[in-house]
Design a protein around this motif. Structure first.
Motif, short mmCIF file in Angstrom:
data_model
loop_
_atom_site.label_atom_id
_atom_site.label_comp_id
_atom_site.label_asym_id
_atom_site.label_seq_id
_atom_site.Cartn_x
_atom_site.Cartn_y
_atom_site.Cartn_z
N LEU A 1 -12.38 -6.87 -11.80
CA LEU A 1 -12.76 -7.50 -13.06
C LEU A 1 -12.01 -6.89 -14.24
O LEU A 1 -11.69 -7.59 -15.21
N ALA A 2 -11.73 -5.60 -14.18
CA ALA A 2 -11.03 -4.92 -15.26
C ALA A 2 -9.51 -5.01 -15.12
O ALA A 2 -8.79 -4.34 -15.87
N CYS A 3 -9.03 -5.82 -14.18
CA CYS A 3 -7.60 -6.00 -13.95
C CYS A 3 -6.93 -4.71 -13.49
O CYS A 3 -5.79 -4.40 -13.88
N GLY A 4 -7.64 -3.93 -12.67
CA GLY A 4 -7.05 -2.75 -12.09
C GLY A 4 -6.11 -3.08 -10.94
O GLY A 4 -5.92 -4.25 -10.60
N ASP A 5 -5.54 -2.06 -10.35
CA ASP A 5 -4.58 -2.22 -9.25
C ASP A 5 -5.36 -2.37 -7.94
O ASP A 5 -6.00 -1.44 -7.47
N ARG A 6 -5.31 -3.56 -7.35
CA ARG A 6 -6.08 -3.82 -6.13
C ARG A 6 -5.63 -2.94 -4.97
O ARG A 6 -6.44 -2.42 -4.21
N GLU A 7 -4.32 -2.81 -4.81
CA GLU A 7 -3.80 -2.00 -3.71
C GLU A 7 -4.21 -0.54 -3.88
O GLU A 7 -4.60 0.14 -2.92
N ALA A 8 -4.14 -0.04 -5.11
CA ALA A 8 -4.55 1.33 -5.37
C ALA A 8 -6.03 1.52 -5.09
O ALA A 8 -6.46 2.53 -4.51
N LEU B 1 0.81 -1.21 0.00
CA LEU B 1 0.00 0.00 0.00
C LEU B 1 0.84 1.27 0.00
O LEU B 1 0.41 2.31 -0.49
N ASP B 2 2.06 1.19 0.55
CA ASP B 2 2.89 2.39 0.61
C ASP B 2 3.28 2.88 -0.78
O ASP B 2 3.50 4.07 -1.00
N THR B 3 3.34 1.97 -1.76
CA THR B 3 3.68 2.39 -3.12
C THR B 3 2.55 3.21 -3.73
O THR B 3 2.77 4.00 -4.64
N VAL B 4 1.33 3.01 -3.23
CA VAL B 4 0.19 3.78 -3.72
C VAL B 4 0.13 5.15 -3.05
O VAL B 4 -0.08 6.17 -3.69
N THR B 5 0.33 5.17 -1.74
CA THR B 5 0.21 6.43 -1.00
C THR B 5 1.29 7.43 -1.40
O THR B 5 1.13 8.63 -1.18
N ARG B 6 2.37 6.96 -2.00
CA ARG B 6 3.42 7.86 -2.47
C ARG B 6 3.20 8.35 -3.90
O ARG B 6 3.94 9.20 -4.38
N ASP B 7 2.20 7.80 -4.57
CA ASP B 7 1.99 8.11 -5.98
C ASP B 7 1.05 9.31 -6.12
O ASP B 7 -0.17 9.17 -6.19
N ARG B 8 1.61 10.52 -6.18
CA ARG B 8 0.80 11.73 -6.28
C ARG B 8 0.09 11.82 -7.63
O ARG B 8 -0.97 12.46 -7.74
N ARG B 9 0.67 11.20 -8.67
CA ARG B 9 0.01 11.21 -9.97
C ARG B 9 -1.34 10.49 -9.91
O ARG B 9 -2.22 10.75 -10.75
N LEU B 10 -1.49 9.59 -8.96
CA LEU B 10 -2.76 8.87 -8.79
C LEU B 10 -3.66 9.55 -7.77
O LEU B 10 -4.85 9.75 -8.01
N LEU B 11 -3.11 9.93 -6.62
CA LEU B 11 -3.93 10.43 -5.52
C LEU B 11 -4.56 11.78 -5.84
O LEU B 11 -5.76 11.98 -5.59
#
Length: 388
Positions: free
Chosen positions: A158-165, A97-107
Motif C-alpha cells: 500500500l505504501a508503494c514499497g519494494d515487493r521483492e525486498a 530477488l537476487d538484487t535484494v539479497t546482494r543489497d547489504r545496505r538493506l539486509l
C-alpha cells in the motif's frame, strides 16, 4: 496497490506510459490512488466497527469463531490472512530477488532493527508503561519478539514499497523466527530481568510450533504466489499476466484484510469493551513502539542511501509484528483468558490503524527521496501510476 486498473497498461505505449508516470509523480498522492485505496481508512474503520458490533450483538460469536484453530489462531483469521497475502505475493517478480539479497545496505539494517532494536524497544516500553501489570507486560514482550511475516506485506504494498525486498526480508524474518524466538524469549523474560534486578517470567515454546506457524502463514501464500506467476507467465506471457490477471486478483488483498479485521474485532469485542482501561494501558506502549521503530527504520534507510521503496520496506518490516505467532504462544503458554493473551490480541488491534496511518505518512515523505529516472519510474503493465 491493491486495486490496479488494466486499461492503463493495455492501451498505453512505452512513451505514453513514461509520460503518465512523470505526470503522476507530480500529482497529489490521493488523486493517483484507486477508489479502494483512496478510502482505505474508511474501510478499515468500518471493518473495526462491524467487528465490534458483531462481537457485542451476537451472543457466543467469539466462542464459535475461536473453536476451530490453526496453530492457536482462529481458522477464519487464518483464511483471511492467506487471502490477504496471496495477491501481493503473486505480484512479486521472483526473478529480481537476487538484487535484494546482494543489497547489504538493506539486509544488515533490517536484521539489526528486527532482532536487536525491535525486541529491546518493546522490552523497555513494556517495563516503563506496565511495571505493575506483569501479565500484560509479558504479553507485550512476546509481541515484540514475533517479527512480522504476514500483514507487513500488505502495508508495504500500500505504501508503494519494494515487493521483492519485502519478500526477501519476510523470508529472513521467518528463518530467524524459527531459530531465535525461543532463545530471545528466555533472554528477555528470564535472563535480562534478572541482570537488572526485575521480576522474572518464563516462556517454554516448541520450535516446531513456530515453524508450523511460518509454514502456514508465509509458506502457503508464498508458494501459491510463485506458482501463479511462474505458470501464468509461461502460459500467456508477462504482459498478459501483469495487465490482465494481476488487476483481477489484486483487490482480494484488501478484501482479505477487511475480513480479518472484522473477525479479529468480533472475537475480542467483548473483552475490549469490558476492559477499556486495560486496553488503553496496553495500547500506549504499542503506539510508541510502532512510531519509534517505524520512524527509526525510515531514518536509517535514508541515512544509508536507500531509495524510497526499499526504505519504506525496511521501516514497515521492522515495525510490524507477527500477531498470529504472538497470540498462539500466549494462549499455549498462559491460557486463552490470560492477560498475556489479551495483550497479544490488543497488538494487532492497535497495529492495524496505526500502520495504515503510517502508510499515508510514508507516501507523504516520497518528496524527500531522489526521483528515479524516467524509464525506471514508468508504471509496469497492469499497475496504476501510484504504485511506482
Amino acid at each position: 496497490m491493491t486495486a490496479d486498473t488494466p486499461s492503463t497498461a493495455s492501451t498505453a505505449s512505452t512513451a505514453s506510459t513514461a509520460s503518465t508516470a512523470s505526470t503522476a509523480s507530480t500529482a497529489p498522492v490521493a488523486a493517483r490512488l484507486s477508489f479502494l485505496d483512496r478510502y482505505l481508512a474508511v474501510w478499515i474503520l468500518a471493518a473495526m466497527a462491524a467487528g465490534l458490533g458483531l462481537g457485542r450483538l451476537v451472543p457466543g460469536l467469539g466462542d464459535v469463531l475461536a473453536q476451530v484453530t490453526v496453530t492457536g489462531v482462529s481458522l477464519p483469521i487464518a483464511l483471511g490472512l492467506l487471502v490477504m497475502m496471496y495477491p501481493v505475493l503473486a505480484k512479486v517478480r521472483y526473478d529480481r530477488l537476487d538484487t535484494v539479497t546482494r543489497d547489504r545496505r538493506l539486509l544488515i539494517p533490517s536484521l539489526a532493527l528486527n532482532w536487536i532494536v525491535g525486541p529491546a524497544v518493546m522490552f523497555a516500553l513494556a517495563w516503563i508503561f506496565l511495571p505493575d501489570l506483569p501479565e500484560y507486560r509479558t504479553g507485550l514482550i512476546i509481541v515484540g519478539l514475533a517479527r512480522c511475516i504476514a500483514m507487513v506485506i500488505v502495508w508495504n504494498d500500500l505504501a508503494c514499497g519494494d515487493r521483492e525486498a519485502a519478500a526477501v526480508l519476510v523470508a529472513l524474518n521467518s528463518a530467524f523466527q524459527v531459530v531465535a524466538f525461543s532463545a530471545l524469549g528466555w533472554f528477555y523474560l528470564s535472563v535480562l530481568p534478572g541482570w537488572l534486578g526485575l521480576e522474572q517470567a518464563g516462556l517454554d515454546v516448541d520450535a516446531w510450533e513456530i515453524a508450523r506457524s511460518v509454514l502456514i502463514f508465509l509458506g502457503i501464500p508464498l508458494v501459491a504466489g510463485y506458482l501463479t506467476r511462474r505458470l501464468g507467465e509461461k502460459a500467456r506471457g508477462r504482459s498478459w499476466y501483469e495487465s490482465r490477471l494481476i488487476p483481477r486478483i489484486g483487490p482480494f488483498a484488501l478484501y482479505g484484510l477487511l475480513f480479518t479485521i472484522v473477525v479479529l474485532f468480533a472475537l475480542q469485542g467483548d473483552a475490549i469493551t469490558s476492559k477499556p482501561v486495560d486496553v488503553v494501558r496496553i495500547a500506549l506502549p504499542l503506539l510508541v513502539y510502532f512510531a519509534v521503530v517505524w520512524a527509526g527504520g525510515m531514518a536509517l534507510g535514508k541515512a544509508v542511501g536507500l531509495d524510497y521503496p526499499r526504505t519504506t520496506t525496511l521501516a514497515f518490516t521492522a515495525a510490524g509484528n507477527n500477531f498470529e505467532l504472538a497470540i498462539a504462544v500466549a494462549i499455549a503458554t498462559f491460557g486463552a483468558t490470560s492477560g498475556q493473551a489479551l495483550a497479544g490480541v490488543v497488538g494487532p488491534l492497535i497495529e492495524v490503524p496505526v500502520l495504515i496511518g503510517l502508510v499515508y505518512v510514508a507516501m507523504a515523505t516520497r518528496r524527500f527521496f531522489p526521483r528515479p529516472a524516467a524509464a525506471a519510474d514508468a508504471p509496469t503493465a497492469g499497475e496504476s501510476p501510484a504504485r511506482v
